[in-house]
Design a protein around this motif. Structure first.
Motif, short mmCIF file in Angstrom:
data_model
loop_
_atom_site.label_atom_id
_atom_site.label_comp_id
_atom_site.label_asym_id
_atom_site.label_seq_id
_atom_site.Cartn_x
_atom_site.Cartn_y
_atom_site.Cartn_z
N THR A 215 40.22 11.87 6.55
CA THR A 215 39.02 12.50 7.08
C THR A 215 39.34 13.93 7.48
O THR A 215 40.25 14.18 8.27
CB THR A 215 38.48 11.73 8.30
N LEU A 216 38.60 14.88 6.91
CA LEU A 216 38.79 16.30 7.19
C LEU A 216 37.71 16.76 8.16
O LEU A 216 36.53 16.47 7.97
CB LEU A 216 38.70 17.10 5.89
N GLN A 217 38.12 17.48 9.20
CA GLN A 217 37.19 18.03 10.17
C GLN A 217 37.44 19.53 10.29
O GLN A 217 38.55 19.96 10.59
CB GLN A 217 37.39 17.36 11.54
N CYS A 218 36.40 20.32 10.03
CA CYS A 218 36.55 21.77 10.13
C CYS A 218 36.70 22.19 11.59
O CYS A 218 36.17 21.53 12.50
CB CYS A 218 35.34 22.46 9.52
N ALA A 219 37.39 23.28 11.83
CA ALA A 219 37.60 23.79 13.18
C ALA A 219 36.31 24.41 13.71
O ALA A 219 35.54 25.03 12.96
CB ALA A 219 38.72 24.83 13.19
N ASN A 220 36.06 24.20 15.00
CA ASN A 220 34.93 24.84 15.70
C ASN A 220 33.58 24.50 15.11
O ASN A 220 32.62 25.26 15.26
CB ASN A 220 35.11 26.37 15.72
N GLY A 221 33.49 23.38 14.40
CA GLY A 221 32.21 22.94 13.87
C GLY A 221 31.67 23.75 12.72
O GLY A 221 30.51 23.59 12.34
N VAL A 222 32.48 24.63 12.13
CA VAL A 222 31.99 25.44 11.01
C VAL A 222 31.89 24.57 9.75
O VAL A 222 32.48 23.50 9.68
CB VAL A 222 32.93 26.65 10.74
N SER A 223 31.15 25.03 8.76
CA SER A 223 31.06 24.33 7.48
C SER A 223 32.11 24.91 6.55
O SER A 223 31.97 26.05 6.10
CB SER A 223 29.66 24.49 6.88
N CYS A 224 33.15 24.13 6.29
CA CYS A 224 34.22 24.62 5.42
C CYS A 224 34.42 23.72 4.21
O CYS A 224 35.40 23.87 3.48
CB CYS A 224 35.53 24.75 6.21
N ILE A 225 33.48 22.79 3.99
CA ILE A 225 33.59 21.84 2.89
C ILE A 225 32.30 21.89 2.08
O ILE A 225 31.21 21.66 2.61
CB ILE A 225 33.84 20.41 3.38
N ARG A 226 32.43 22.21 0.81
CA ARG A 226 31.27 22.23 -0.08
C ARG A 226 31.28 20.94 -0.90
O ARG A 226 32.24 20.64 -1.59
CB ARG A 226 31.32 23.44 -1.00
#
Length: 363
Positions: A215-226
């Protein structure tokens, strides 16, 4: 046309065999990796990229009769020296003020300040490239095909994966083509699925490993996964979808990826940690293993909604499932006539008028 159905648990345990070499997916994976090729990167000031059994092409600035280590030292000291190669037979060091290519030569050893594009990777690639290669290997499971007879159906399912990398992103591609032949009606349905996750690992915050799931979670709630998915059914569905795919695309801050096995998932997490030292890697607490739900599409050849009943071949509930609607199915049953039924929201519907996505063999 009659639809198709899978019995979930039995399908996931079917024997997996390697498909014939040189198939559709192998070509697609090669094309993907080629398209992701990046320009040569500079080696840090600490030294040269090493190319054993190699001779360089370019502009030679000097020929010196010195040992190999002295050859390397001299080139290091000269700011205009972009590379060298050394002849073990003649003991001659050639220095280059421009390197344009290389070719294999077992009698020579070479070094270059920059990676040589279009040639074999060096013996000491940059740390990021090493980590990206580890990530790619973890994702690229052995292609699998599955052939089985389920009720009156004949299945052929092919899975394939590809991966590529740019400066700060990794692309995971998961492809599947499933052909289901209804031997009673002598008709065929082909279901194609293509899913792509493009991850900006420079913006990742946490990575959690749960067996073969990451499970990947972007830092600071940003959208980093397309996330991009495409699904299509063949024209054999008698006009359903017209054989044209439908596509969904989204930007996400959290995504779960399924790797080949637990070891591959651990390797992937380690690779992501190397790519971004700020990433926090953790292990999820043990959870109960469950069979995956099948995703099924309503494919009634009449084009009319599919009725929902209170039990297999029971009374109508008044609810219906629209043609082309997708549902998740975890339970199947058979009525006294031997007809298959699927548990759907609000009751049961005939599974003969559904086309279901075969479960992933790496689940």
């Amino acid at each position: 046309m009659r639809g198709s159905i899978s019995r979930g648990r039995n399908v996931s345990k079917a024997r997996i065999a390697r498909p014939a070499a040189g198939g559709l997916f192998a070509t697609a994976a090669v094309a993907l990796l080629s398209s992701m090729a990046m320009p040569a990167k500079a080696q840090p000031d600490s030294g040269f990229f090493g190319y054993p059994e190699t001779t360089l092409d370019g502009t030679v600035s000097a020929n010196i009769a010195v040992p190999l280590e002295r050859c390397r030292e001299i080139c290091t000291e000269r700011s205009g020296c972009e590379g060298f190669d050394y002849s073990h037979e003649a003991g001659i060091c050639r220095m280059f003020d421009a390197v344009i290519g290389a070719k294999a030569n077992p009698a020579r050893t070479a070094g270059a300040r920059n990676m040589i594009p279009g040639y074999t990777p060096p013996s000491n690639p940059p740390a990021n490239d090493t980590a990206a290669e580890l990530l790619s290997r973890a994702w690229a499971c052995v292609p699998a095909s599955e052939n089985a007879n389920k009720l009156h159906l004949s299945w052929t399912v092919i899975f394939d994966r590809g991966s590529g990398k740019s400066d700060t992103e990794t692309k995971f591609v998961d492809r599947r083509i499933q052909t289901v032949r209804n031997t009673d009606a002598n008709s065929v349905t082909t279901l194609s699925l293509d899913t792509t996750f493009q991850v900006d690992w420079s913006k990742l915050g946490t990575v959690e490993v749960d067996r073969n799931l990451v499970t990947l979670q972007c830092a600071n709630g940003v959208s980093c996964i397309r996330f991009l998915s495409s699904t299509g059914l063949s024209t054999d569905c008698r006009g359903f979808c017209g054989g044209q795919p439908w596509t969904a695309e989204a930007k996400k801050s959290r995504q779960r990826l399924r790797f080949c096995d637990a070891d591959a998932a651990s390797s992937a997490a380690a690779a992501l940690r190397q790519l971004n030292p700020k990433v926090t890697v953790s292990t999820a607490p043990p959870q109960e293993l469950r069979d995956p739900a099948l995703v099924c599409w309503i494919t009634d050849p009449s084009g009319t909604p599919l009725n929902v009943r209170n039990r297999p071949f029971g009374e109508l509930t008044g609810e219906v499932l629209q043609n082309s609607q997708s549902i998740k199915v975890t339970q199947f049953s058979w009525d006294p006539r031997g007809h298959p039924w699927a548990a759907v929201p609000g009751g049961w519907s005939s599974a003969k008028y559904m086309t279901c996505q075969a479960p992933d063999p790496y689940e």
